[in-house]
Design an enzyme around this catalytic site. Sequence first.
Site, PDB file in Angstrom:
ATOM      1  N   HIS A   2       0.852  -1.191   0.000  1.00 55.18           N
ATOM      2  CA  HIS A   2       0.000   0.000   0.000  1.00 55.18           C
ATOM      3  C   HIS A   2       0.886   1.240   0.000  1.00 55.18           C
ATOM      4  CE1 HIS A   2      -3.773   2.083   1.848  1.00 55.18           C
ATOM      5  NE2 HIS A   2      -3.061   2.931   1.132  1.00 55.18           N
ATOM      6  N   HIS A   4       1.716   5.144  -2.175  1.00 52.24           N
ATOM      7  CA  HIS A   4       1.277   6.169  -3.132  1.00 52.24           C
ATOM      8  C   HIS A   4       2.543   6.789  -3.724  1.00 52.24           C
ATOM      9  CE1 HIS A   4      -2.945   6.271  -1.532  1.00 52.24           C
ATOM     10  NE2 HIS A   4      -2.327   5.811  -0.458  1.00 52.24           N
ATOM     11  N   ARG A   6       2.760   8.414  -6.539  1.00 52.01           N
ATOM     12  CA  ARG A   6       2.457   9.758  -7.090  1.00 52.01           C
ATOM     13  C   ARG A   6       2.666   9.950  -8.583  1.00 52.01           C
ATOM     14  NH1 ARG A   6      -0.676  10.684  -2.991  1.00 52.01           N
ATOM     15  NH2 ARG A   6       0.323  11.496  -1.115  1.00 52.01           N
ATOM     16  N   ASN A  36      -4.726   6.810  -6.779  1.00 51.00           N
ATOM     17  CA  ASN A  36      -5.163   8.217  -6.712  1.00 51.00           C
ATOM     18  C   ASN A  36      -4.094   9.165  -7.256  1.00 51.00           C
ATOM     19  OD1 ASN A  36      -3.522   7.651  -4.505  1.00 51.00           O
ATOM     20  ND2 ASN A  36      -4.559   9.083  -3.149  1.00 51.00           N
ATOM     21  N   LYS A  86      -8.475  -9.228 -17.614  1.00 45.99           N
ATOM     22  CA  LYS A  86      -8.497 -10.335 -18.575  1.00 45.99           C
ATOM     23  C   LYS A  86      -7.345 -10.296 -19.570  1.00 45.99           C
ATOM     24  CE  LYS A  86     -13.216 -11.633 -18.048  1.00 45.99           C
ATOM     25  NZ  LYS A  86     -14.602 -11.364 -18.398  1.00 45.99           N
ATOM     26  N   HIS A 142     -10.719   1.651   1.552  1.00 38.15           N
ATOM     27  CA  HIS A 142     -10.457   2.753   2.490  1.00 38.15           C
ATOM     28  C   HIS A 142     -11.774   2.979   3.221  1.00 38.15           C
ATOM     29  CE1 HIS A 142      -8.593   6.772   3.636  1.00 38.15           C
ATOM     30  NE2 HIS A 142      -9.828   6.828   4.118  1.00 38.15           N
ATOM     31  N   HIS A 195      -5.512   0.085   6.430  1.00 37.87           N
ATOM     32  CA  HIS A 195      -5.177   0.921   7.595  1.00 37.87           C
ATOM     33  C   HIS A 195      -6.250   1.032   8.691  1.00 37.87           C
ATOM     34  CE1 HIS A 195      -7.264   3.659   4.899  1.00 37.87           C
ATOM     35  NE2 HIS A 195      -6.209   3.893   4.168  1.00 37.87           N
ATOM     36  N   ASP A 265       1.046   2.574   3.689  1.00 38.43           N
ATOM     37  CA  ASP A 265       0.267   3.738   3.256  1.00 38.43           C
ATOM     38  C   ASP A 265       1.192   4.938   3.022  1.00 38.43           C
ATOM     39  OD1 ASP A 265      -1.848   5.167   2.379  1.00 38.43           O
ATOM     40  OD2 ASP A 265      -2.751   5.520   4.335  1.00 38.43           O
ATOM     41  N   HIS A 269       4.016  14.096   0.566  1.00 39.60           N
ATOM     42  CA  HIS A 269       3.600  15.427   0.094  1.00 39.60           C
ATOM     43  C   HIS A 269       4.812  16.326   0.261  1.00 39.60           C
ATOM     44  CE1 HIS A 269      -0.659  14.352  -0.022  1.00 39.60           C
ATOM     45  NE2 HIS A 269      -0.541  13.827   1.178  1.00 39.60           N
TER      46      HIS A 269
HETATM   47  O1  DOR Z   1      -3.718  10.336   4.445  1.00 37.31           O
HETATM   48  C1  DOR Z   1      -3.882   9.796   3.366  1.00 37.31           C
HETATM   49  N1  DOR Z   1      -3.159  10.157   2.300  1.00 37.31           N
HETATM   50  N2  DOR Z   1      -4.814   8.849   3.236  1.00 37.31           N
HETATM   51  C2  DOR Z   1      -5.180   8.378   2.041  1.00 37.31           C
HETATM   52  O2  DOR Z   1      -6.076   7.587   1.980  1.00 37.31           O
HETATM   53  C3  DOR Z   1      -4.526   8.870   0.817  1.00 37.31           C
HETATM   54  C4  DOR Z   1      -3.198   9.400   1.107  1.00 37.31           C
HETATM   55  C5  DOR Z   1      -2.632  10.209  -0.034  1.00 37.31           C
HETATM   56  O3  DOR Z   1      -2.695   9.743  -1.171  1.00 37.31           O
HETATM   57  O4  DOR Z   1      -2.117  11.303   0.216  1.00 37.31           O
HETATM   58 ZN    ZN Z   2      -3.414   4.907   1.058  1.00 38.47          ZN
END
Ligand code: DOR
Ligand code: ZN
Length: 335
Positions: A2, A4, A6, A36, A86, A142, A195, A265, A269
């Site tokens: 899990h 991210h 980016r 995402n 598939k 989530h 989480h 997770d 940022h």
């Molecule tokens: O705090 C979070 N940040 N929770 C999430 O579900 C997404 C993640 C993010 O992509 O920044």
């Molecule tokens: Zn996440």
Amino acid sequence: MHVHFREPGLTHKGDFATESRAALAGGITTVFDMPNTKPPTTTVQAFKEKLALAKKKCLCDFRLYMAVIVEENGADNLDEIEKVYKSKTLSKYLAGVKVYMAHSTGNLGPRHVVDGLAVNRYESLERILANKDLKNLPIVVHAEDPVCISQNISKFNPLKPVTWSKARPKDAAIIAVREACHLAKKYERALHIAHVSTLEEVLIVEKFRPLVTCEVSPHHLFFNTSMYGRFGKFLMVNPPVRAKSDVGNLWNAVYEGKIDVIATDHSPHTFDEKRKEMGMSGMPDVQTVLPMFLNEVSKGKFGLKDLVRMYCEKPAEIFGIADRGFVREGMKADL
Ligand code: DOR
Ligand code: ZN
């Protein structure tokens, strides 16, 4: 399982090269990347584009999630997911699908209106659970309830970051986990809760085993609400960190083997994004997660075997990774 990373679209935060380097530095050799991004991974096209980038830049092994979305006109993207599922060349890179029961970073939570009707707020989860063609694809949820969040979100005062934990209270997580578990049972379909942040969620999951499994992230075990004074908005994450007593209870659930998986997770940022008025949620921990847990092992609170189970074996089992997760003849040891 899990992360991210980016890419594409949010590479000012990190990309496949920088974040996979962090993973390898932290002893992680396989990652599952969340959808995402910009554009979100909701179509075959977006999946192919992300895959091309990952193949070129990601230094560790990877799989990619797709997100389930239901548009305001009622249309969903299950046909797009099915095409990837598939396809011989694409499916081996598909980790599973992600369902956002509430909005977090990105815009992948429920729409307010679907088909002109007030939402069934769990529409996207229900559609994927009901789909028989995708029945072996892992579903990761989530689980925070959007109604509970909307009733509490005004409690957030950007001048007091501690209020983030009140704006997305533990009830939001508990309500959503309960609902997700009942839906899993209704459709007799396995799902995995991302989480968990409270013992209450773990106890609900327990009643729905083996259909439902769950993961815990390091920040819900190593941080608590008393630390907002020190870390401010850098502690903001969804679901938020909880009170010290909740964290103690969650550790006990870990000690008692009630949680399947440790998953980071990892959500980087920029420094400014974290500090700006609304503060962005999420924190990076792919490089630090293993040392943090090994430190607990060294204190004798937690067995090395438990760590291996939660960190390697269970993720491989739940996500059907046939050649990894165990040090055995024929497996890729990644040592
Ligand atoms: O705090 C979070 N940040 N929770 C999430 O579900 C997404 C993640 C993010 O992509 O920044
Ligand atoms: Zn996440």
